[in-house]
Design a protein around this motif. Structure first.
Motif, short mmCIF file in Angstrom:
data_model
loop_
_atom_site.label_atom_id
_atom_site.label_comp_id
_atom_site.label_asym_id
_atom_site.label_seq_id
_atom_site.Cartn_x
_atom_site.Cartn_y
_atom_site.Cartn_z
N CYS A 179 -12.72 -1.87 6.71
CA CYS A 179 -12.07 -1.19 5.58
C CYS A 179 -10.54 -1.23 5.70
O CYS A 179 -9.83 -1.31 4.71
CB CYS A 179 -12.53 0.25 5.51
SG CYS A 179 -14.28 0.40 5.14
N ILE A 233 -17.80 -4.90 5.82
CA ILE A 233 -17.84 -3.66 5.06
C ILE A 233 -19.25 -3.43 4.49
O ILE A 233 -19.87 -4.35 3.96
CB ILE A 233 -16.78 -3.69 3.95
CG1 ILE A 233 -15.39 -3.92 4.58
CG2 ILE A 233 -16.79 -2.40 3.15
CD1 ILE A 233 -14.32 -4.36 3.61
N CYS A 246 -7.42 -0.14 3.24
CA CYS A 246 -8.04 0.44 2.04
C CYS A 246 -8.45 1.88 2.29
O CYS A 246 -8.25 2.75 1.44
CB CYS A 246 -9.25 -0.38 1.60
SG CYS A 246 -10.07 0.36 0.19
N ALA A 247 -9.04 2.13 3.46
CA ALA A 247 -9.47 3.50 3.77
C ALA A 247 -8.28 4.33 4.23
O ALA A 247 -8.25 5.54 4.05
CB ALA A 247 -10.55 3.48 4.85
N ALA A 295 -10.90 -5.14 1.31
CA ALA A 295 -11.90 -4.19 0.82
C ALA A 295 -13.19 -4.86 0.33
O ALA A 295 -13.24 -6.06 0.07
CB ALA A 295 -11.34 -3.29 -0.27
N CYS A 296 -14.19 -4.01 0.18
CA CYS A 296 -15.47 -4.45 -0.38
C CYS A 296 -15.25 -4.99 -1.78
O CYS A 296 -15.94 -5.89 -2.23
CB CYS A 296 -16.45 -3.27 -0.41
SG CYS A 296 -15.78 -1.76 -1.14
N ARG A 325 -3.24 7.23 -0.40
CA ARG A 325 -4.50 6.75 0.18
C ARG A 325 -4.27 5.69 1.25
O ARG A 325 -4.86 5.74 2.33
CB ARG A 325 -5.40 6.17 -0.92
CG ARG A 325 -6.69 5.53 -0.37
CD ARG A 325 -7.55 5.00 -1.51
NE ARG A 325 -8.67 4.22 -1.02
CZ ARG A 325 -9.85 4.72 -0.66
NH1 ARG A 325 -10.06 6.01 -0.71
NH2 ARG A 325 -10.82 3.94 -0.25
N HIS A 329 -15.44 1.70 8.77
CA HIS A 329 -14.26 2.51 8.45
C HIS A 329 -13.31 2.67 9.63
O HIS A 329 -12.10 2.72 9.45
CB HIS A 329 -14.68 3.89 7.93
CG HIS A 329 -15.05 3.87 6.48
ND1 HIS A 329 -16.10 3.14 5.99
CD2 HIS A 329 -14.49 4.48 5.42
CE1 HIS A 329 -16.16 3.30 4.68
NE2 HIS A 329 -15.20 4.11 4.31
N HIS A 346 -18.65 3.94 -3.07
CA HIS A 346 -18.81 2.64 -3.74
C HIS A 346 -20.24 2.09 -3.65
O HIS A 346 -20.48 0.92 -3.91
CB HIS A 346 -17.78 1.63 -3.22
CG HIS A 346 -16.42 1.90 -3.78
ND1 HIS A 346 -15.43 2.52 -3.06
CD2 HIS A 346 -15.91 1.69 -5.02
CE1 HIS A 346 -14.36 2.67 -3.83
NE2 HIS A 346 -14.62 2.18 -5.02
N ASP A 375 -21.40 6.67 0.77
CA ASP A 375 -20.08 6.16 0.41
C ASP A 375 -20.01 6.03 -1.10
O ASP A 375 -20.99 5.66 -1.74
CB ASP A 375 -19.86 4.79 1.06
CG ASP A 375 -18.42 4.34 0.92
OD1 ASP A 375 -17.65 4.57 1.86
OD2 ASP A 375 -18.07 3.80 -0.14
N HIS A 385 -20.79 -2.28 1.88
CA HIS A 385 -21.28 -2.70 0.55
C HIS A 385 -21.43 -4.20 0.43
O HIS A 385 -22.03 -4.70 -0.51
CB HIS A 385 -20.32 -2.19 -0.55
CG HIS A 385 -20.07 -0.73 -0.44
ND1 HIS A 385 -21.07 0.19 -0.60
CD2 HIS A 385 -18.96 -0.02 -0.12
CE1 HIS A 385 -20.58 1.40 -0.41
NE2 HIS A 385 -19.31 1.30 -0.11
#
Ligand code: SF4
Lengths: 420, 165
Positions: free
Chosen positions: A359, A99, A362-363, A298-299, A387, A66, A122, A120, A101
């Protein structure tokens, strides 16, 4: 007694023969994943306060993603704290490799039938492996790290069956956006969502991960795909043992809460309008929405197969004038694979900018964020207001194919128009 | 504790409660931006004891506990909603923030004076002298909230385990 896959996994973890939906049980955790944001900086003080150490360091998996690359004083301090804690505790640690995930399944540590938690939202991504995995907050994670246990209300199962086969130009992401549109962001009712049907069975492991990942947007506690040959082949390919998947399926007569039936063959590429994944519509209906930034990250949307899909569009083409295409491959391993296959070269030739395996935007935690009034199309999972950047930025969601097509066209377009 | 109702709609997400941009810093800075995307002056207007009443799926989105912590920091007495996102609900219990499900919130208006009773499972609208009935909270979860959250609860449990040995 006929049981769902979710019930079978929880029963085993709770040391019981059967469990019934609605019952609250205490289960033993097989694996706990944490990252640099919700991990050490938040759990270490709680563990100190409790005066206890880790219940089992070999079952804890730490990832930094992150706050990578840590380009400010604050974020580099968070990463330093994360690394120190990893050294002190001796947990498994993947630092700056990608990431969580995506790198957890790549490590081969997450096995079918496991009962696992992640710090997290996800975390249901692990369900692609046939593990019951769900997201929890830092305090609850500290409780798990201290005791190895967690309470869980045995969920009902919502069965989502996709028959037929996805047409060329469609991806798991389109299935999930369509589902968010149809069922809403609380359609999963914090129950176990199980994906089934021919269209699902024919998906590769990374596509299944996209599916399970976005169970978070559907509001399910976990998203499951019963393990099969695709699962065992994947785990062998990442160097894991051949897992025992016997019995890891929902019994045909097991009662379920809801059973949805959809036809994959008639699905068209989807986009979701700002500011909710539930604002889904066919990409063709949003055509001519002009964009400023295209984000493949992103994941959810920048694994090897996502990159490969985007490269199909970008090969021999260039990003439209004035549009920024940003690519943040989900993991170092996936980026290396993509480089070997010439995919990264295609991105470069198209004029894309490559960002760290993290991330990133996205984060929205780092320095790189969307500016005011920017319209972005993104392969990520959620487009909540503010976001990814300024509260006035507008984020559309789409598959990596759809994002790449928009980057070339300068506006949203059905990506099938660009497939040769 | 009593206060006023702050009324919100459906799908209030964790990025509104705890904007990502302020996640690097402490809770004080983060709480100052709580819910500002929907209601810009929320963190200034809200007073200790005020109650959030919302529609469906409150707290949807990420697992960040700061979404709960921001509300605790602002001394919100609790959240009453038609439904909660699962992780937010777990986090709220674990941090000791009362979260209660209401079958209907039709009677509640923004600015109404109200008080929340966890044990009695009602939201009392003091001016109108009416109650909104809430779903009773499972006993074990109520116990965690009443202990002040999971950490305090675990402390008690770990201590009693030690005594037992
Ligand atoms: S890439 Fe985005 S969705 Fe995935 S873990 Fe990171 S912040 Fe969450």
């Amino acid at each position: 007694m006929q049981q769902t896959l979710a019930q079978k996994i929880i029963a085993r973890a709770a040391g019981l023969k059967y469990v019934t939906p609605g019952e609250v049980v205490t289960a033993n955790v097989d694996l706990a994943m944490i990252h640099d944001s919700g991990g050490p900086r938040r759990v270490a003080p709680i563990l100190r306060d409790l005066g206890v150490g880790l219940w089992n360091k070999d079952k804890v998996f730490l990832v930094s993603d992150h706050f990578v690359p840590g380009d400010t004083e604050e974020t580099s301090a968070i990463l330093a704290l994360t690394r120190d804690w990893a050294r002190e505790t001796g947990v498994r640690f993947l630092d700056g490799q990608g990431i969580c995930h995506v790198v957890l399944p790549e490590s081969g540590q997450l096995q079918p039938g496991m009962f696992a938690v992640g710090g997290d939202s996800h975390s249901p991504t692990g369900g692609a492996m046939g593990a019951f995995m769900f997201g929890i907050g830092a305090t609850e994670m500290a409780g798990v790290l201290a005791t190895g246990e967690i309470w869980v209300k045995v969920p009902e199962t919502i069965l989502i069956e996709w028959t037929g086969r996805l047409r060329d130009g469609l991806m798991a992401k389109d299935i999930m956006l369509a589902l968010c549109g149809k069922l809403g962001m609380d359609g999963g009712k914090y129950q176990a969502v199980e994906y089934t049907g021919d269209a699902i069975k024919s998906l590769s492991m990374q596509e299944r991960m996209t599916l399970a990942n976005m169970t978070a947007e559907l509001g399910g506690q976990t998203g499951l795909i019963a393990p099969d040959g695709v699962t065992t082949d994947f785990l062998r390919s990442v160097g894991g043992d051949t897992p025992d998947i016997s019995g890891l399926y929902s019994d045909t007569q097991a009662p379920v809460l809801e059973h949805y039936l959809f036809d994959a063959t008639s699905l068209a590429p989807q986009v979701a309008a700002p500011h909710s994944p539930a604002n889904a519509m066919p990409a063709s209906e949003a055509e001519n929405t002009s964009i400023d930034v295209a984000y493949i990250g992103a994941c959810t949307g920048a694994k090897y197969e996502d990159l490969k899909a985007a490269a199909r569009i970008l090969k021999g083409r260039r990003v439209s004038d004035g549009i920024e295409l940003l690519v943040a491959p989900s993991s170092k391993r996936d980026q290396d694979r993509a480089a070997k296959d010439g995919i990264m070269a295609i991105f470069e030739a198209a004029g894309a900018k490559v960002l760290p395996n993290a991330c990133g935007i996205c984060a929205g935690y780092g320095t790189q964020r969307l500016a005011a009034d920017v319209t972005c199309i993104s392969s990520t999972a959620r487009n909540f207001k503010g976001r990814m950047g300024d509260a006035t930025s507008q984020v559309w969601l789409g598959s990596p194919l759809t994002v790449a097509a928009a980057a070339v066209a300068g506006h949203i377009i059905d990506p099938r128009e660009m497939l040769l | 504790m009593s206060g006023r109702i702050f009324l919100f709609g459906d799908d209030i997400d964790t990025d509104q409660l705890a904007p990502g941009q302020y996640m690097r810093g402490g809770i004080e800075a983060l709480a100052a931006h709580c819910l500002e995307a929907t209601r810009p002056a929320f963190s200034v207007d809200v007073q200790p004891g005020d109650i959030i009443v919302a529609g469906r799926n409150f707290g949807t989105g990420s697992s960040r506990e700061q979404a709960v912590e921001a509300l605790l920091y602002l001394q919100v007495a609790g959240v009453v909603a038609l439904s909660f996102a699962g992780i937010f609900y777990r986090n709220a219990v674990n941090l000791g923030l009362p979260v209660l499900i209401a079958p209907s919130i039709d009677g509640a208006k923004d600015g109404d004076k109200a008080s929340l009773q966890l044990s009695g499972s009602v939201l009392n609208l003091s001016d109108k002298n009416t109650d909104i009935a809430l779903e009773p909270m499972p006993k074990n979860l109520q116990e965690i909230i009443e202990s002040g959250g999971l950490v305090q609860y675990l402390k008690k449990r770990l201590a009693s385990k030690c005594k037992g040995q």
